[in-house]
Design an enzyme around this catalytic site. Structure first.
Site, PDB file in Angstrom:
ATOM      1  CE  LYS A 204     -28.525   2.622 -36.017  1.00 41.39           C
ATOM      2  NZ  LYS A 204     -28.876   1.209 -36.222  1.00 41.39           N
ATOM      3  CE  LYS A 257     -28.695   2.795 -31.992  1.00 42.05           C
ATOM      4  NZ  LYS A 257     -28.789   1.674 -32.857  1.00 42.05           N
TER       5      LYS A 257
HETATM    6  C1  PBG Z   1     -28.684  -2.462 -35.834  1.00 44.03           C
HETATM    7  C2  PBG Z   1     -28.507  -1.704 -34.569  1.00 44.03           C
HETATM    8  C3  PBG Z   1     -27.345  -1.140 -34.017  1.00 44.03           C
HETATM    9  C4  PBG Z   1     -27.705  -0.669 -32.751  1.00 44.03           C
HETATM   10  C5  PBG Z   1     -29.060  -0.914 -32.589  1.00 44.03           C
HETATM   11  N1  PBG Z   1     -29.552  -1.540 -33.735  1.00 44.03           N
HETATM   12  C6  PBG Z   1     -25.954  -1.108 -34.506  1.00 44.03           C
HETATM   13  C7  PBG Z   1     -25.582  -0.329 -35.683  1.00 44.03           C
HETATM   14  O1  PBG Z   1     -26.363   0.429 -36.261  1.00 44.03           O
HETATM   15  O2  PBG Z   1     -24.438  -0.510 -36.083  1.00 44.03           O
HETATM   16  C8  PBG Z   1     -26.767  -0.040 -31.761  1.00 44.03           C
HETATM   17  C9  PBG Z   1     -27.185  -0.153 -30.331  1.00 44.03           C
HETATM   18  C10 PBG Z   1     -26.116   0.125 -29.340  1.00 44.03           C
HETATM   19  O3  PBG Z   1     -24.998   0.556 -29.657  1.00 44.03           O
HETATM   20  O4  PBG Z   1     -26.396  -0.090 -28.153  1.00 44.03           O
HETATM   21  N2  PBG Z   1     -28.489  -1.784 -37.006  1.00 44.03           N
END
Ligand code: PBG
Length: 332
Positions: A204, A257
């Site tokens: 991520k 992601k």
């Molecule tokens: C929680 C999380 C996030 C997303 C999914 N789980 C936000 C982040 O990491 O700030 C982002 C999903 C999206 O942008 O559609 N940590």
């Protein structure tokens, strides 16, 4: 001056790739990548209360839903052939250690129970993180304004266990703390949930494309950013290392992601490990298409399917997308 330059290029027409592009039928026959609603997980944002359906300003067509409305949405998604939903929670009250993340009566846990009762064949996946539950919006417990890894992992394990106890099929830790997959696996097994799967947000990245999500989930950090735990967008070898660690710790599915800016990473992960691989087409990727479409600058249905197809082509088995329902309808 010589006249040798007069030699003309000879077309070689033994090969005519256009033969296989002449009709819809022949294109379908040789198509390499198939997109199906079965590949999709559909994110839902769950709020407290009843009869709530509030559109997210930066994500047209995406709503914050109370449990009863989430059931309506999930039933429709199931009828369209979508495999499952991914739940995020917006609790009414937050504290500095994210206690609502493991409250059995909180929105996510309530939604899981209701969905498993009313739409039993739909897979229910839960996002496991603290950022929606902490008053400061950070993904963990802070000590001197820094996220304390190990204490945070304990909270995450409690959250994951509460989701499994509510009936979640898959828990999906999105926090990027070190060692959390192993600890969550241990907590699930110890709690009698050996069959609850883990989909790890393994690679991520620290991305600007999460902006609209933080409106949807009310999870923007009050100060600072997430660079101390989410990955540097410049790194790909590190993604393979993160995936290795999470698989060693017991992840069943790994995720990359965001999706489009990281298609190379998706391809390398799938190629290297051959395990079920998910990609998250995130909020900002969705919002960009929506905004351009609203201006009449792109053909939205085509851009949507082309985008999702490219994510599958890169190697993703599973696509998490706010377009799940629209794409399912377009594919029907
Ligand atoms: C929680 C999380 C996030 C997303 C999914 N789980 C936000 C982040 O990491 O700030 C982002 C999903 C999206 O942008 O559609 N940590």
């Amino acid at each position: 001056m010589t006249t040798a330059h007069a030699t003309r290029f000879q077309l070689d027409l033994r090969h005519r790739p256009r033969r296989l592009r002449r009709s819809p039928a022949i294109r379908a026959l040789v198509r390499e990548t198939r997109l199906s609603p079965e590949n999709f997980l559909y994110p839902l944002f769950i709020v407290e209360g009843e009869g709530q359906r509030r559109e997210v300003a930066s994500m047209p067509g995406v709503y914050q839903l109370s449990v009863d409305e989430a059931i309506v949405e999930a039933r429709a998604a199931k009828a369209e052939g979508i495999s499952g939903v991914l739940l995020f929670g917006l609790p009414d009250s937050k504290d500095d250690v994210g206690s609502a993340a493991f409250d059995p009566e909180a929105p996510v846990q309530s939604a899981v129970r209701a969905l498993k009762r009313d739409v039993p064949d739909l897979l229910v996946v839960t996002d496991v993180c603290l950022c929606e539950y902490t008053s400061h919006g950070h993904c963990g417990i802070l000590v001197d304004d820094e996220i304390e890894n190990d204490a945070t992992v304990e909270q995450l394990a409690r959250a994951a266990l509460s989701h499994a106890a509510a009936g979640a099929d898959i828990v999906a830790p999105s926090d990027m703390m070190d060692g959390r997959i192993g600890r969550i696996r241990e907590a699930l097994d110890g709690g009698g949930f050996a069959n609850t799967a883990i989909m790890s947000y393994a690679a991520k990245y620290c991305s600007a494309f999460y902006g609209p999500f933080r409106d949807a989930a009310d999870s923007a950090p009050a100060f600072g950013d997430r660079r101390s735990h989410q990955m540097d967008p410049a790194n790909a070898a590190e993604a393979l290392r993160e995936v290795t660690l999470d698989l060693d710790e017991g992840a069943d599915i790994v995720m990359v992601k965001p999706a489009l800016p990281y298609l190379d990473v998706i391809a390398r992960v799938k190629e290297e490990f051959g395990v079920p691989t998910a990609a998250y087409h995130v909020s900002g990727e969705y919002a960009m298409l929506k905004a351009a479409a609203a201006k009449g600058w792109i053909d939205e249905p085509r851009a949507m399917l082309e985008t999702l197809t490219s994510i599958r082509r890169a190697g993703a088995d599973i696509i998490i997308t706010y377009y799940a329902r629209a794409a399912a309808r377009a594919l029907a």
